[in-house]
Scaffold this active site. Structure first.
Site, short mmCIF file in Angstrom:
data_model
loop_
_atom_site.label_atom_id
_atom_site.label_comp_id
_atom_site.label_asym_id
_atom_site.label_seq_id
_atom_site.Cartn_x
_atom_site.Cartn_y
_atom_site.Cartn_z
N CYS A 98 -24.82 -12.74 7.02
CA CYS A 98 -24.32 -11.64 7.96
C CYS A 98 -23.28 -12.14 8.93
CB CYS A 98 -25.65 -10.78 8.48
SG CYS A 98 -25.01 -9.36 9.40
N SER A 133 -23.22 -10.99 11.80
CA SER A 133 -24.16 -11.41 13.06
C SER A 133 -24.60 -12.76 13.23
CB SER A 133 -25.19 -10.47 13.54
OG SER A 133 -24.71 -9.14 13.41
N HIS A 191 -21.70 -14.30 14.70
CA HIS A 191 -21.49 -14.14 16.09
C HIS A 191 -22.36 -15.06 16.83
CE1 HIS A 191 -18.78 -11.04 15.27
NE2 HIS A 191 -19.69 -9.76 15.08
N HIS A 215 -31.43 -12.89 9.15
CA HIS A 215 -32.25 -11.75 9.63
C HIS A 215 -32.05 -10.87 8.26
CE1 HIS A 215 -28.00 -11.09 10.69
NE2 HIS A 215 -28.23 -9.81 10.40
N CYS A 222 -30.37 -5.77 6.24
CA CYS A 222 -29.49 -5.59 7.19
C CYS A 222 -28.30 -4.99 6.67
CB CYS A 222 -29.10 -6.92 7.93
SG CYS A 222 -27.64 -6.50 9.17
N1 COD Z 1 -8.38 -3.36 10.97
C1 COD Z 1 -8.80 -3.14 9.73
N2 COD Z 1 -9.79 -4.16 9.24
C2 COD Z 1 -10.03 -5.14 9.79
C3 COD Z 1 -9.39 -5.39 11.28
C4 COD Z 1 -8.41 -4.48 11.65
N3 COD Z 1 -7.89 -4.61 12.77
N4 COD Z 1 -10.00 -6.65 11.45
C5 COD Z 1 -10.79 -7.10 10.79
N5 COD Z 1 -10.76 -6.00 9.66
C6 COD Z 1 -11.56 -6.19 8.40
C7 COD Z 1 -11.80 -7.58 7.67
O1 COD Z 1 -10.66 -7.93 6.95
C8 COD Z 1 -13.18 -7.35 7.04
O2 COD Z 1 -12.87 -6.82 5.62
C9 COD Z 1 -13.81 -6.52 7.55
O3 COD Z 1 -13.01 -5.72 8.51
C10 COD Z 1 -15.14 -7.04 8.32
O4 COD Z 1 -15.95 -7.44 7.62
P1 COD Z 1 -16.97 -8.61 7.74
O5 COD Z 1 -17.20 -9.07 6.52
O6 COD Z 1 -16.39 -9.52 8.88
O7 COD Z 1 -18.29 -8.02 8.31
P2 COD Z 1 -19.51 -7.29 7.93
O8 COD Z 1 -19.24 -6.16 6.89
O9 COD Z 1 -20.56 -8.23 7.25
O10 COD Z 1 -20.13 -6.84 9.38
C11 COD Z 1 -19.46 -6.01 10.18
C12 COD Z 1 -20.37 -5.52 11.46
C13 COD Z 1 -19.17 -4.78 12.24
C14 COD Z 1 -21.34 -4.68 11.08
C15 COD Z 1 -20.79 -6.81 12.14
O11 COD Z 1 -19.84 -7.70 12.60
C16 COD Z 1 -21.39 -6.32 13.64
O12 COD Z 1 -20.60 -6.01 14.44
N6 COD Z 1 -22.47 -6.32 13.66
C17 COD Z 1 -23.38 -5.88 14.55
C18 COD Z 1 -23.92 -4.51 14.53
C19 COD Z 1 -25.52 -4.72 14.17
O13 COD Z 1 -26.06 -3.80 13.65
N7 COD Z 1 -25.87 -5.85 14.43
C20 COD Z 1 -27.52 -6.20 14.09
C21 COD Z 1 -27.66 -7.19 13.09
S1 COD Z 1 -26.27 -7.26 11.88
ZN ZN Z 2 -27.07 -8.44 9.99
#
Ligand code: COD
Ligand code: ZN
Length: 375
Positions: free
Chosen positions: A47, A49, A52, A68, A175
């Protein structure tokens, strides 16, 4: 020979310090103490996170065993454990459900005060670790730590699931899937016929798309700066896909026009402050609801025009899809088994734990949606 009550030596991916690759190490996993459960992990997703923590955007102590989003089988239980037994299939819960805190006792909330998401101590609830490697104690991650063959969690942080569930798939319910799907069906409670906009089409954003579709939304507009994400979004129910780079005006204006005055529901699933305000601005000015799912890097702040809220828009957050974890996870697995939704299209790669660094490279280069590590 039973391993119950004994220290287990097994393979784990240890992150010794930030911005370094994982090392596959032999670790010792102590037996579960009172009200704890030791789990043999079978599948665990990678994931954002977890990444991160590597980059420092989510500050945790080192060395640590991350992971997780997993599913596994109970190996042994400590004294006083009643909700699971050895052999049960389970999903660890990074937000536990202790059943006693203010959040657990309130029907409207799901953020159990026992989660390590806020404190980030990296320890079991009793303040100690169950992992050692080369004589050094290793920190836990969000009370789960699943990039290891065996882990120990508190009983409040594990849910028993259907014994027929495919663990290398339902791990996503731990998650990413539940976070996105729940943001739509549980937090926003999207109604049939709604128009929705989803910013970010990673594993979590695509799960929001699935949630909007299951809820009966008639228009699902997917937004991403990587157009490679669009075919999967369409497959899962998006009716329109737009790339902000293809327009010479702000994306919220494009969405306002496309939806004839604003969407009913918008979701920010990236973790950027600029897209959070864009998601708020693109929803209908009087009754639109915008849900923040992503978390921006620590210490970032938002400045926005309060008129956006004054006219009636609502701005909400959603953690783990708003689900009370121990109650909801078994039901979500049951819904998956009944084919209410799919998980398979979200899993683009299956890799052995030893290829974990490759899995993170796939995430960072945007090539994967979810990579699942197996053992
Ligand atoms: N505009 C549009 N799309 C964008 C931009 C932008 N400016 N920047 C990036 N993107 C796109 C990327 O191309 C990508 O496709 C997508 O956004 C992000 O996807 P991933 O694969 O990086 O992320 P995910 O889907 O695995 O997770 C995203 C979260 C936002 C949920 C994650 O990063 C997060 O912030 N998690 C914290 C929240 C949480 O619940 N944490 C607890 C455990 S996870
Ligand atoms: Zn997660």
């Amino acid at each position: 020979m039973s391993t119950a009550g004994k220290v287990i030596k097994c393979k784990a991916a240890v992150l010794w310090e930030a911005n370094k690759p994982f090392s596959i190490e032999e670790v010792e996993v102590a037996p579960p103490k009172e009200h704890e459960v030791r789990i043999k992990v079978v599948g665990t997703g990678i994931c954002r996170s977890d990444d991160h923590v590597i980059t420092g955007a989510l500050v945790m102590p080192f060395p640590i065993i991350l992971g997780h989003e997993a599913a596994g089988v109970v190996e042994s239980v400590g004294q006083g454990v009643t909700s699971v037994k050895p052999g049960d299939k389970v999903i660890p819960l990074f937000i536990p459900q202790c059943g006693e805190c203010k959040s657990c006792l309130n029907t409207k909330s799901n953020l159990c005060s026992k989660t390590d998401l806020g404190t980030r101590a990296g320890l079991m609830p009793d303040g100690t670790s169950r992992f050692t490697c080369k004589g050094k104690a290793i920190y836990h991650f969000l009370g789960t730590s699943t990039f290891t063959e065996y882990t120990v969690v508190h009983e409040s942080a594990v849910a028993k699931i259907d014994s027929a569930a495919p663990l290398e798939k339902v791990c996503l319910i731990g998650c990413g899937f539940s976070t996105g799907y729940g943001a739509a069906v549980q937090t926003a409670k999207v109604e049939p016929g709604s128009t929705c906009a989803i910013f970010g089409l990673g594993g979590v954003g695509l799960s929001v798309v699935i949630g909007c579709k299951v809820a009966g939304a008639s228009r699902i507009i997917a937004v991403d700066i990587n157009s490679d994400k669009f075919s999967k979004a369409k497959e899962l129910g998006a009716t329109d896909c737009i790339n902000p780079k293809d327009f010479n005006k702000p994306i919220h204006e494009v969405l306002m026009e496309m939806s004839g005055g604003g969407v009913d529901y918008s979701f920010e699933v990236i973790g950027r402050t600029d897209t959070m305000t864009a998601a708020l601005a693109c929803c209908q000015h009087n009754y639109g609801v915008s849900v923040i799912v992503g978390v921006p890097p620590a210490a970032q702040k938002i400045t926005f025009d309060p008129m956006l809220l004054f006219t009636g828009r609502s701005w909400r957050g959603s953690v783990f899809g708003g689900w009370k974890s121990k109650d909801a996870v078994p039901k979500l697995v049951a819904d998956y088994m009944k084919k209410k939704f799919v998980l398979d299209p979200l899993i683009t790669h299956i890799l052995p734990l030893t290829k974990i660094n490759e899995g993170f490279d796939l995430l960072r280069t945007g090539k994967s949606i979810r990579s699942v590590l197996t053992f």
